[in-house]
Motif scaffolding. Sequence first.
Motif, PDB file in Angstrom:
ATOM      1  N   SER A  10      30.940  39.900  -2.431  1.00 61.70           N
ATOM      2  CA  SER A  10      29.519  40.126  -2.722  1.00 61.70           C
ATOM      3  C   SER A  10      29.305  41.095  -3.875  1.00 61.70           C
ATOM      4  O   SER A  10      28.165  41.408  -4.209  1.00 61.70           O
ATOM      5  CB  SER A  10      28.805  40.658  -1.473  1.00 61.70           C
ATOM      6  OG  SER A  10      29.359  41.901  -1.068  1.00 61.70           O
ATOM      7  N   ARG A  11      30.392  41.567  -4.501  1.00 57.65           N
ATOM      8  CA  ARG A  11      30.282  42.536  -5.592  1.00 57.65           C
ATOM      9  C   ARG A  11      30.951  41.998  -6.847  1.00 57.65           C
ATOM     10  O   ARG A  11      32.186  41.891  -6.906  1.00 57.65           O
ATOM     11  CB  ARG A  11      30.912  43.867  -5.197  1.00 57.65           C
ATOM     12  CG  ARG A  11      30.272  44.537  -3.994  1.00 57.65           C
ATOM     13  CD  ARG A  11      30.703  45.992  -3.888  1.00 57.65           C
ATOM     14  NE  ARG A  11      32.144  46.129  -3.820  1.00 57.65           N
ATOM     15  CZ  ARG A  11      32.842  46.161  -2.688  1.00 57.65           C
ATOM     16  NH1 ARG A  11      32.212  46.066  -1.524  1.00 57.65           N
ATOM     17  NH2 ARG A  11      34.135  46.300  -2.705  1.00 57.65           N
ATOM     18  N   THR A  13      31.307  43.351  -9.724  1.00 58.24           N
ATOM     19  CA  THR A  13      32.044  44.345 -10.487  1.00 58.24           C
ATOM     20  C   THR A  13      33.294  44.836  -9.762  1.00 58.24           C
ATOM     21  O   THR A  13      33.964  45.745 -10.238  1.00 58.24           O
ATOM     22  CB  THR A  13      31.140  45.548 -10.788  1.00 58.24           C
ATOM     23  OG1 THR A  13      30.649  46.093  -9.556  1.00 58.24           O
ATOM     24  CG2 THR A  13      29.963  45.137 -11.669  1.00 58.24           C
ATOM     25  N   SER A  14      33.610  44.249  -8.621  1.00 54.75           N
ATOM     26  CA  SER A  14      34.783  44.664  -7.868  1.00 54.75           C
ATOM     27  C   SER A  14      36.056  44.427  -8.669  1.00 54.75           C
ATOM     28  O   SER A  14      36.241  43.371  -9.290  1.00 54.75           O
ATOM     29  CB  SER A  14      34.856  43.896  -6.543  1.00 54.75           C
ATOM     30  OG  SER A  14      36.132  43.992  -5.972  1.00 54.75           O
ATOM     31  N   ASN A 166      29.256  36.876  -5.199  1.00 51.83           N
ATOM     32  CA  ASN A 166      29.433  37.389  -6.558  1.00 51.83           C
ATOM     33  C   ASN A 166      29.479  36.291  -7.612  1.00 51.83           C
ATOM     34  O   ASN A 166      29.671  36.571  -8.796  1.00 51.83           O
ATOM     35  CB  ASN A 166      30.692  38.263  -6.645  1.00 51.83           C
ATOM     36  CG  ASN A 166      31.965  37.505  -6.304  1.00 51.83           C
ATOM     37  OD1 ASN A 166      31.972  36.279  -6.222  1.00 51.83           O
ATOM     38  ND2 ASN A 166      33.055  38.231  -6.090  1.00 51.83           N
TER      39      ASN A 166
END
Length: 342
Positions: A10-11, A13-14, A166
Motif C-alpha cells: 500500500s506504499r 515509496t516503500s 501501490n
Amino acid sequence: MIGSAPAFWSRRTSLASLLLSPVGCIVGAITLRRMKGPSQIVPVPVLCIGNPTVGGAGKTPTALALLARLSRQGHAPFALLRGHGGSLPGPVRVVPDRHDAVAVGDEALLLAAAAPTIVSRDRPSGARLAVAEGASVILMDDGFQNPSLAKDVSVLVIDGAAGVGNGRVLPAGPLRAPLAPQLAAADAVLVVGDGAAGEAVAAQAARMGKAVLHGTVRPDPQVVAALRGRRVLAFAGIGRPDKLATTLRTADVEVAGLRAFPDHHAYVPDEIAALAAEAERIGAMLVTTSKDMARLRAPAFAAHRPAIIVLPIEMEIGPQATLDDLLALAFTRAARRSLQPA
C-alpha cells in the motif's frame, strides 16, 4: 495467524516495493502475454467476474448477486470456477450434500447453494459441462487473466478502500498485471464500498470508456440485531479478514477482537477449540463468514459449530440500468458470435 497482505503493497515509496519492481515488470509482461493466448468458445454467453489484484475484493458476493439477477430475468445461469483450495480437478457439478470444501473449495459451496455450479481447473471443459447440463449463460468467478475460455463481458471488482494498493505488480504490489491494460481488456469495473482509492480506479476506467458500477455490502439484518449488545470475537480466513470486523463495527456490533487467517485457510480442530476457549474467556460470541463456515462442515468441527455465528452478507449493485445493460451486452455479443463462420 497472518491473513493480511504485505504492508508495503500500500506504499509506493516503500524500499521493498522499489527493489521488487523489476521482478514485477517481468511478471506483468508474462501475464499480459498470456492474456492474449487462444480462447475456446461455447454456445452460450460467458460473463467473467475477476479482479486486477490478488486478495479479496468481493468477487463471490458479486457472483451471487449476478446469479440471482440472471435467474430473476428468466435465464438458467451456471457458475463456473476453478475450485481454489479443493482437490477435485473437475469438471464436476458441485453437489453440496456430497462435496465439501476439501473437494471443491469454499467458494464453490457458496455458489452451489444459489445456482448450479461447475468446478473445473480446465475452464473450457467446465463450460462445456455447464452447457450440457442446461446452462443458458455461464458466470465465471475469477479467470479474467486466463484466456482459455472466451468471455463476452468481463467485470473487474475493486475494493473501494484498498483500490490497487501501490499500483505495482506482484511481488512489488498487489496487481496481477499493469492496471491500464487490464482495464482495457475489461468492460466494466465494480467498486465495492467507499474509498478514494477505489474511486481513482473508477475514474480511470470511466476515462477509458468503461462502465462503472458500485457495490454495497449489506449484512443480514436479523443476525446483526441478535449481535447488538453482545461482544463478539470475529475470525476469518478470507482475502481481507478486516472486512468482517469493519462490517460488524459499521453495524454497531462491539468487536472484542479479530483473528485473521490466510485466504482459504484449512482450519484444524485445535484452532477452532482455541478460538472457542478465548471467546469464553473474554465473554464474547464467535462470529465468522459464510465462506469460513463452509470449511467447518467436517465432523471434526461438529462440537464447536453450534457456538459459531455466521454473518451472511449480500451485495447490492448499481446503477441497476448499467448492470442490466452489461448483462444484455453479453447475450448480444454471444448471439453475434454464433452468426460468425467457424
